[in-house]
Design an enzyme around this catalytic site. Sequence first.
Site, PDB file in Angstrom:
ATOM      1  N   ASP A   1      -1.805   5.593  -5.120  1.00 23.33           N
ATOM      2  CA  ASP A   1      -2.134   4.677  -4.030  1.00 23.33           C
ATOM      3  C   ASP A   1      -2.444   3.289  -4.563  1.00 23.33           C
ATOM      4  O   ASP A   1      -3.536   3.035  -5.074  1.00 23.33           O
ATOM      5  CB  ASP A   1      -3.322   5.229  -3.238  1.00 23.33           C
ATOM      6  CG  ASP A   1      -3.696   4.358  -2.048  1.00 23.33           C
ATOM      7  OD1 ASP A   1      -2.968   3.376  -1.766  1.00 23.33           O
ATOM      8  OD2 ASP A   1      -4.708   4.642  -1.394  1.00 23.33           O
TER       9      ASP A   1
ATOM     10  N   ASP B   1       0.833  -1.202   0.000  1.00 23.33           N
ATOM     11  CA  ASP B   1       0.000   0.000   0.000  1.00 23.33           C
ATOM     12  C   ASP B   1       0.868   1.253   0.000  1.00 23.33           C
ATOM     13  O   ASP B   1       1.459   1.603   1.023  1.00 23.33           O
ATOM     14  CB  ASP B   1      -0.902  -0.025   1.232  1.00 23.33           C
ATOM     15  CG  ASP B   1      -1.857   1.148   1.298  1.00 23.33           C
ATOM     16  OD1 ASP B   1      -1.987   1.861   0.285  1.00 23.33           O
ATOM     17  OD2 ASP B   1      -2.475   1.348   2.362  1.00 23.33           O
TER      18      ASP B   1
END
EC number: 3.4.23.-
Length: 430
Positions: A314, A125
């Site tokens: 992201d 992430d």
Amino acid sequence: MHLSSLLVAVLLPLALSKPTPRKKPGSFTVHLARRSEAEYARDGPTDLQRAYAKYGIPSTQGMDGYRPEPISRFQGNSKIAGGAPGAKDDGKDEKGEVENNPTSHDIQFLSPVTIGGQPFIMNFDTGSSDTWVMNTDMDDEEAKKDHHLYDPRKSKTYSKLDGLTFSIKYGDKSHASGPVITDVMDIGGATVRKQAIGLPTKVAASLANDKSSDGLVGLAMNKLNTVRPDKQKTFFENLAEDLDEPVFTAQLRKGKMGSYEFGAIDKTKYAGDLVNVPVNNKNGFWEISSALYSVGQLDKIQKVENGTGTAILDTGTTLLILDEEVVKAYYAQVKGARYDASRYAGWVYPCNASMPSLFLAVGHDHMAIIPSSLLTFQNYGPGPDGTDVCYGGLQSNNAGGIQILGDVFFKALFVVFDYRGPSVSLAPHA
């Protein structure tokens, strides 16, 4: 405005603790598994809700009550056992590699990780900076179901960091919190002996219900790390000085095997030249300027008038979430598109509609194209009129002030994250 081709069809120019690596890896590659439909039910509103909660974006009408049933990973064929799933020892210290079997859908890209010799499937992430894992000490027995659980009692290298805790809060609906430990963490053959890892005792249902992932490896800037009273370094930060270059790359392709590579940039994975874009890391994100857009054709470039003019890269978000102005302009070009708050909690359209491509500014000097083929996220099947209804991979941030370039964006571009600067570099996939 004069434009000339730089990257064909993809990018166009526009006027704390002291962990130590076990070995110096130089560079290493991690091949990723994609979630299958048997592992996780593809559901656009759910993924949009997760993104809203992660960044504190107010939910839209209809989102709060939307709770689809999760599908366990263990109903599929990807249960892992034994050592690191698919790990190979090629006899070379400078590079490790992990093989994964591809699955039928690419909703999210996941990676094998070992912690204290125990195997897990985790999500990389770039939108957060904590590493945490589902574990045997969680309070809720239901939350433990269908996850691989880290057991500190089975690790000979476990050590608790007394007095340190972490607490990730994604808006007000999703959270994980608990003590912090160190243990040997291995990804693709590269190992950190004392990686700080959160062991949540409390995990929100929205995280526990994500049965295809056992935890998260944060790759954003250290500023976002939630460990208190002393922030801890990410896995990548602990390795960076021992890598050939302080970089990692994301190759997340539609319907194909993906990979992350740390310490090197593989020129065979992209086409043309890389375009370098400065990163503003004051908020801890991989955040770039993105204040221009165009729908369908590059000769109709518009400036975003009511947004922040920036976007966060992201890998932990599946959708492309942009300023409402951009989203409305895009769907105005899709016949039959509508925002449906009550049933779908997002933008939907007839699946047989003609979809334009979308151009987005990356930095001040270039624009990236998101092909129309990547902008449909999910087919819900026949609607009331018998026509299949599709959920868009492009959704609005509801004037939330944050644009998020999720996996829809990464499927269009090979991305280099470079701690020098910092910056990102982009090019079309090879």
